[in-house]
Enzyme design. Structure first.
Site, mmCIF file in Angstrom:
data_model
loop_
_atom_site.group_PDB
_atom_site.id
_atom_site.type_symbol
_atom_site.label_atom_id
_atom_site.label_comp_id
_atom_site.label_asym_id
_atom_site.label_seq_id
_atom_site.Cartn_x
_atom_site.Cartn_y
_atom_site.Cartn_z
ATOM 1 N N TYR A 152 -27.143 -38.960 -5.212
ATOM 2 C CA TYR A 152 -27.654 -38.456 -6.488
ATOM 3 C C TYR A 152 -29.161 -38.230 -6.449
ATOM 4 C CZ TYR A 152 -23.588 -39.023 -9.578
ATOM 5 O OH TYR A 152 -22.388 -38.892 -10.217
ATOM 6 N N ASP A 162 -14.401 -43.921 -13.134
ATOM 7 C CA ASP A 162 -13.579 -43.097 -14.036
ATOM 8 C C ASP A 162 -12.097 -43.357 -13.793
ATOM 9 O OD1 ASP A 162 -15.803 -41.940 -15.204
ATOM 10 O OD2 ASP A 162 -15.001 -39.901 -15.074
ATOM 11 N N LYS A 174 -17.561 -46.254 3.120
ATOM 12 C CA LYS A 174 -16.913 -45.351 4.079
ATOM 13 C C LYS A 174 -17.592 -45.604 5.421
ATOM 14 C CE LYS A 174 -14.071 -41.845 4.802
ATOM 15 N NZ LYS A 174 -12.601 -41.965 4.683
ATOM 16 N N ASP A 205 -19.197 -43.584 -9.215
ATOM 17 C CA ASP A 205 -18.984 -42.590 -10.266
ATOM 18 C C ASP A 205 -17.502 -42.230 -10.332
ATOM 19 O OD1 ASP A 205 -19.618 -40.543 -12.191
ATOM 20 O OD2 ASP A 205 -19.370 -39.088 -10.578
ATOM 21 N N ASP A 217 -11.333 -44.267 0.286
ATOM 22 C CA ASP A 217 -10.066 -43.538 0.079
ATOM 23 C C ASP A 217 -8.926 -44.514 -0.170
ATOM 24 O OD1 ASP A 217 -10.473 -44.381 2.701
ATOM 25 O OD2 ASP A 217 -9.670 -42.567 3.648
#
Ligand code: IPM
Ligand code: MN
Length: 356
Positions: A142, A250, A190, A246, A222
């Site tokens: 970001y 959600d 990751k 992020d 994942d």
């Protein structure tokens, strides 16, 4: 005691839901003998319209002087449909995160027993979900630079950067949460691909050594996305980098049944910001139908985390739980006999007052 709160209502349903949260805070102040002093500031599309900036200096100054910030929502459809807009409401949010050093976003994901059937997951899977999701908020892709386009416009790039310090402070926060709970932290990354993730693992392991009782495990993002919907009750405290957080937060937010009920805290280096996780929901703006509970529960998090008023926070959380049990809820939770934003908010304030 007196507490200064910067009130940034923002766009869409923001003004309506923050209004109810303020009333609930005032009722809580009456009951427990505190004064909450609110000062309003402009942010988001509302601020662009009147000042040209989504986070005017005046608003930032107001936040810096406050003991905490209560935030509604930002975003307006006129910007969503205009990818070329130079100034966007979301920039206000990112600027606030950077300027106030809001390095961690904390989202509790907990099912209200009365709402379990609202979950898109099967009842037996959603049951007993109780997760604290900690997302790093001021680093990673970001904010990493360089970011941009090649001269011919045919290549674009973003940069994911993390320093050891940025990882340490957010992992420490997650471990502090875990110490008050089941002492289990899952670091999501990751590390099979990304250098930043490998630094996350190394650093998180070092921090875990400071907390002898903590069990820390690591999961690739994942796989975590899958495990979250397969077996959500297996998680306790999750900590992860900005973009993974992020996405996963959600995903996690719908497990509990209604996004309208979900609060969050963005922990700052000096001032922290408390906001519901839902957006500005422009279709509902001004209709007195939005669920104020997410913002009211965010106000409870403010009392707990920013002011250390545990009992007061608990009183608000209990009142919200009771309003759900009583079925005194907005249309997102009860499409057949819905209450308005004002009615739902009033029930909660009144419950707190009546408990004197
Ligand atoms: C959030 C939002 C923001 C983000 C947007 C609006 C910039 O999705 O708070 O999760 O991506 O961080
Ligand atoms: Mn998001």
């Amino acid at each position: 005691m007196d507490f200064k709160i910067a009130l940034l209502a923002g766009d869409g349903i923001g003004p309506e839901v923050t209004e109810e949260a303020c009333k609930v805070l005032l009722a809580t102040g009456e009951r427990f003998g505190h004064r909450f002093l609110f000062t309003s500031g402009l942010v988001g599309a509302a601020a662009i319209d009147s000042t040209g900036s989504p986070l005017p200096d005046e608003t930032l100054e107001l936040c810096r002087k406050a003991d905490a910030v209560l935030f509604g929502a930002i975003g307006h459809p006129k910007y969503d449909n205009d990818p070329a807009a130079r100034v966007r409401p979301e920039q206000g949010l990112l600027a606030m995160r950077r300027e106030l050093g809001l390095y961690a976003n904390v989202r509790p994901v907990k099912t209200f027993p009365a709402l379990i059937d609202m979950s898109p997951l099967k009842r037996e899977i959603a049951l007993n979900t109780d997760i604290i999701m900690v997302r790093e908020l001021t680093g990673g892709i970001y904010f990493g630079r360089p970011q941009g386009r090649s001269e011919d416009g045919n290549t674009a790039y973003d940069t994911c950067v993390y320093s050891r310090y940025e990882i340490e402070r957010v992992v420490r926060l997650a471990c502090d949460y875990a110490m008050q709970r089941s002492k289990k932290v899952t670091v999501i990354d990751k590390a099979n691909i990304l250098a930043t993730s490998r630094l996350w693992r190394e650093t998180a392991r070092d921090i875990a050594r400071e907390y002898r009782d903590i069990t820390m495990d690591f999961m690739f993002v994942d796989n975590a996305a899958m495990q979250l919907i397969r077996y959500p009750s297996s998680f306790d405290v999750i900590v992860t980098e900005n973009m993974f957080g992020d996405i996963l937060s959600d995903e996690a937010s719908v497990i509990a049944g209604s996004m309208g009920m979900m609060p969050s805290a963005s922990i700052g280096t000096s001032t922290s910001v408390f906001e519901p996780i839902h957006g500005s929901y422009p279709q509902a703006a001004g209709k007195n139908i939005a669920n104020p509970a997410g913002t009211i529960l965010s106000a409870a998090m403010m009392l707990d985390l920013a002011f250390n008023l545990k009992q007061e926070a608990e009183a608000i959380t209990e009142a919200v739980g009771r309003s759900v049990e009583a079925g005194f809820v907005t249309v997102d939770l009860d499409p057949v006999h819905p209450k308005s934003t004002l009615e739902a908010g009033y029930w909660i304030s009144d419950y707190i007052r009546r408990s004197i």
